[in-house]
Design a protein around this motif. Structure first.
Motif, PDB file in Angstrom:
ATOM      1  N   ASP A   1      -8.767  -4.054  -5.996  1.00  0.00           N
ATOM      2  CA  ASP A   1      -7.338  -4.018  -6.301  1.00  0.00           C
ATOM      3  C   ASP A   1      -7.078  -4.485  -7.722  1.00  0.00           C
ATOM      4  O   ASP A   1      -6.267  -3.900  -8.442  1.00  0.00           O
ATOM      5  CB  ASP A   1      -6.555  -4.903  -5.324  1.00  0.00           C
ATOM      6  CG  ASP A   1      -6.488  -4.335  -3.935  1.00  0.00           C
ATOM      7  OD1 ASP A   1      -6.666  -3.112  -3.779  1.00  0.00           O
ATOM      8  OD2 ASP A   1      -6.254  -5.114  -2.988  1.00  0.00           O
TER       9      ASP A   1
ATOM     10  N   ALA B   1      -5.397   3.803  -1.546  1.00  0.00           N
ATOM     11  CA  ALA B   1      -4.202   3.342  -0.832  1.00  0.00           C
ATOM     12  C   ALA B   1      -4.153   3.922   0.580  1.00  0.00           C
ATOM     13  O   ALA B   1      -3.763   3.232   1.522  1.00  0.00           O
ATOM     14  CB  ALA B   1      -2.941   3.707  -1.607  1.00  0.00           C
TER      15      ALA B   1
ATOM     16  N   SER C   1      -1.173  -6.991  -4.801  1.00  0.00           N
ATOM     17  CA  SER C   1      -2.087  -6.772  -3.678  1.00  0.00           C
ATOM     18  C   SER C   1      -3.380  -7.561  -3.872  1.00  0.00           C
ATOM     19  O   SER C   1      -3.916  -8.136  -2.913  1.00  0.00           O
ATOM     20  CB  SER C   1      -2.375  -5.285  -3.539  1.00  0.00           C
ATOM     21  OG  SER C   1      -3.133  -5.019  -2.409  1.00  0.00           O
TER      22      SER C   1
ATOM     23  N   TRP D   1      -6.978   2.056   2.624  1.00  0.00           N
ATOM     24  CA  TRP D   1      -6.698   0.649   2.888  1.00  0.00           C
ATOM     25  C   TRP D   1      -5.293   0.406   3.421  1.00  0.00           C
ATOM     26  O   TRP D   1      -4.849  -0.741   3.493  1.00  0.00           O
ATOM     27  CB  TRP D   1      -6.898  -0.171   1.627  1.00  0.00           C
ATOM     28  CG  TRP D   1      -8.317  -0.200   1.175  1.00  0.00           C
ATOM     29  CD1 TRP D   1      -9.426  -0.009   1.939  1.00  0.00           C
ATOM     30  CD2 TRP D   1      -8.789  -0.418  -0.151  1.00  0.00           C
ATOM     31  NE1 TRP D   1     -10.549  -0.098   1.166  1.00  0.00           N
ATOM     32  CE2 TRP D   1     -10.195  -0.349  -0.113  1.00  0.00           C
ATOM     33  CE3 TRP D   1      -8.167  -0.667  -1.363  1.00  0.00           C
ATOM     34  CZ2 TRP D   1     -10.970  -0.533  -1.238  1.00  0.00           C
ATOM     35  CZ3 TRP D   1      -8.942  -0.853  -2.479  1.00  0.00           C
ATOM     36  CH2 TRP D   1     -10.328  -0.775  -2.423  1.00  0.00           C
ATOM     37  N   LEU D   2      -4.602   1.446   3.819  1.00  0.00           N
ATOM     38  CA  LEU D   2      -3.237   1.302   4.310  1.00  0.00           C
ATOM     39  C   LEU D   2      -3.174   0.599   5.660  1.00  0.00           C
ATOM     40  O   LEU D   2      -2.240  -0.138   5.944  1.00  0.00           O
ATOM     41  CB  LEU D   2      -2.568   2.681   4.406  1.00  0.00           C
ATOM     42  CG  LEU D   2      -1.134   2.738   4.888  1.00  0.00           C
ATOM     43  CD1 LEU D   2      -0.237   2.011   3.902  1.00  0.00           C
ATOM     44  CD2 LEU D   2      -0.686   4.168   5.025  1.00  0.00           C
TER      45      LEU D   2
ATOM     46  N   GLU E   1       2.152   1.595  -3.497  1.00  0.00           N
ATOM     47  CA  GLU E   1       1.068   2.059  -4.371  1.00  0.00           C
ATOM     48  C   GLU E   1       0.828   3.553  -4.192  1.00  0.00           C
ATOM     49  O   GLU E   1       0.633   4.287  -5.168  1.00  0.00           O
ATOM     50  CB  GLU E   1      -0.215   1.288  -4.061  1.00  0.00           C
ATOM     51  CG  GLU E   1      -0.165  -0.169  -4.421  1.00  0.00           C
ATOM     52  CD  GLU E   1      -1.254  -0.988  -3.757  1.00  0.00           C
ATOM     53  OE1 GLU E   1      -2.072  -0.413  -2.995  1.00  0.00           O
ATOM     54  OE2 GLU E   1      -1.282  -2.205  -3.984  1.00  0.00           O
TER      55      GLU E   1
ATOM     56  N   TRP F   1      -0.560  -3.155  -7.480  1.00  0.00           N
ATOM     57  CA  TRP F   1      -1.987  -3.388  -7.283  1.00  0.00           C
ATOM     58  C   TRP F   1      -2.351  -4.829  -7.628  1.00  0.00           C
ATOM     59  O   TRP F   1      -3.194  -5.440  -6.971  1.00  0.00           O
ATOM     60  CB  TRP F   1      -2.822  -2.412  -8.101  1.00  0.00           C
ATOM     61  CG  TRP F   1      -2.879  -1.050  -7.495  1.00  0.00           C
ATOM     62  CD1 TRP F   1      -2.107   0.026  -7.823  1.00  0.00           C
ATOM     63  CD2 TRP F   1      -3.740  -0.608  -6.438  1.00  0.00           C
ATOM     64  NE1 TRP F   1      -2.445   1.096  -7.030  1.00  0.00           N
ATOM     65  CE2 TRP F   1      -3.440   0.740  -6.180  1.00  0.00           C
ATOM     66  CE3 TRP F   1      -4.731  -1.222  -5.689  1.00  0.00           C
ATOM     67  CZ2 TRP F   1      -4.095   1.482  -5.207  1.00  0.00           C
ATOM     68  CZ3 TRP F   1      -5.393  -0.489  -4.720  1.00  0.00           C
ATOM     69  CH2 TRP F   1      -5.073   0.848  -4.489  1.00  0.00           C
TER      70      TRP F   1
ATOM     71  N   ARG G   1       0.829  -1.214   0.000  1.00  0.00           N
ATOM     72  CA  ARG G   1       0.000   0.000   0.000  1.00  0.00           C
ATOM     73  C   ARG G   1       0.860   1.260   0.000  1.00  0.00           C
ATOM     74  O   ARG G   1       0.532   2.239  -0.672  1.00  0.00           O
ATOM     75  CB  ARG G   1      -0.950   0.018   1.204  1.00  0.00           C
ATOM     76  CG  ARG G   1      -1.968  -1.070   1.214  1.00  0.00           C
ATOM     77  CD  ARG G   1      -2.980  -0.936   0.121  1.00  0.00           C
ATOM     78  NE  ARG G   1      -3.949  -2.033   0.226  1.00  0.00           N
ATOM     79  CZ  ARG G   1      -4.724  -2.412  -0.746  1.00  0.00           C
ATOM     80  NH1 ARG G   1      -4.690  -1.797  -1.903  1.00  0.00           N
ATOM     81  NH2 ARG G   1      -5.558  -3.411  -0.593  1.00  0.00           N
TER      82      ARG G   1
ATOM     83  N   SER H   1      -9.098  -5.490   5.160  1.00  0.00           N
ATOM     84  CA  SER H   1      -8.461  -4.857   4.006  1.00  0.00           C
ATOM     85  C   SER H   1      -8.137  -5.868   2.918  1.00  0.00           C
ATOM     86  O   SER H   1      -7.905  -5.488   1.778  1.00  0.00           O
ATOM     87  CB  SER H   1      -7.192  -4.118   4.432  1.00  0.00           C
ATOM     88  OG  SER H   1      -6.211  -5.037   4.849  1.00  0.00           O
TER      89      SER H   1
END
Length: 168
Positions: free
Chosen positions: A75, A58, A135, A61-62, A15, A132, A12, A68
Motif C-alpha cells: 500500500d 484494490a 490504507s 484486497w477489497l 482506491e 493508499w 479500497r 488484508s
C-alpha cells in the motif's frame, strides 16, 4: 476491530473508483495521441500502469480479511507511485490551466473542458495517493496492535507496556 474492516473496505472502494477515473481520463488522452512516440507519452503510460495495478490490487484486497492488513508495505509503495504520477502530471501541465487546485472557471463543457479533465485527472491521482497512504497507515496500526514483540513470554499473557510507563 470491525470498524477497521469497514474503514478498510471504504478505502479500497475509494482506491478502486479513483484509479478507474484516472485510467479513463488518461486512457482518453493516450487514445487521442495514438501516433505519438512512447517517449513523449511516458508519463501517461506510467500513470496508466499505476492505475491498472491499483485497480487490480484494490479488487483483490477489497474483501475484509485480517490478512488484508499485512499488505501495508505494498500500500505504501503504491501510494508513492501515485504521488510520482501526480507530480509528473502537474509538471507536464506546467501552469497551462492555472494553479492545479484552482477550480474557478472550469466548466463541464465548452472552453474549460480540457483543463477540467486535466485537473480532474490530477485531483483523482492525488486522492488515490492519499487513500493508499491511509490504507498503509491503517495496516501498520493493525499489525502493530495484533502482534507481540519477539521478547514476549510464551504464556500468552503478555501486555504491551506503554512508552510513558517506567518499569520501576
Amino acid at each position: 476491530m470491525i470498524l477497521a474492516d469497514i474503514f478498510s473496505m471504504i478505502l479500497r472502494l475509494a482506491e478502486l473508483a479513483f484509479a478507474a477515473i484516472v485510467a479513463g481520463l488518461t486512457g482518453k488522452y493516450l487514445h487521442a495521441t495514438e501516433g505519438t512516440s512512447a517517449w513523449d507519452n511516458g508519463r501517461f503510460i506510467y500513470t496508466e500502469v499505476v492505475a491498472g495495478l491499483s485497480i487490480l490490487l484494490a479488487i483483490i484486497w477489497l474483501f475484509p480479511f485480517s490478512g488484508s492488513f499485512i499488505h501495508w508495505p505494498a500500500d505504501f509503495i503504491i501510494s508513492v507511485m501515485w504521488f510520482v504520477a501526480f507530480g509528473l502530471m502537474v509538471n507536464w501541465l506546467n501552469g497551462a490551466c492555472g494553479y492545479v487546485f484552482d477550480w474557478n472557471g472550469v466548466a463541464l463543457s465548452g472552453r474549460g473542458q480540457t483543463c477540467g479533465e486535466w485537473k480532474a485527472d490530477i485531483a483523482f491521482a492525488f486522492l488515490s495517493a492519499i487513500c493508499w497512504l491511509v490504507s498503509a497507515l491503517l495496516g501498520i496500526y493493525w499489525v502493530r496492535r495484533h502482534t507481540a514483540p519477539a521478547h514476549a513470554p510464551a504464556t500468552g499473557t503478555y501486555h504491551r507496556r506503554r512508552w510513558y510507563r517506567s518499569r520501576v
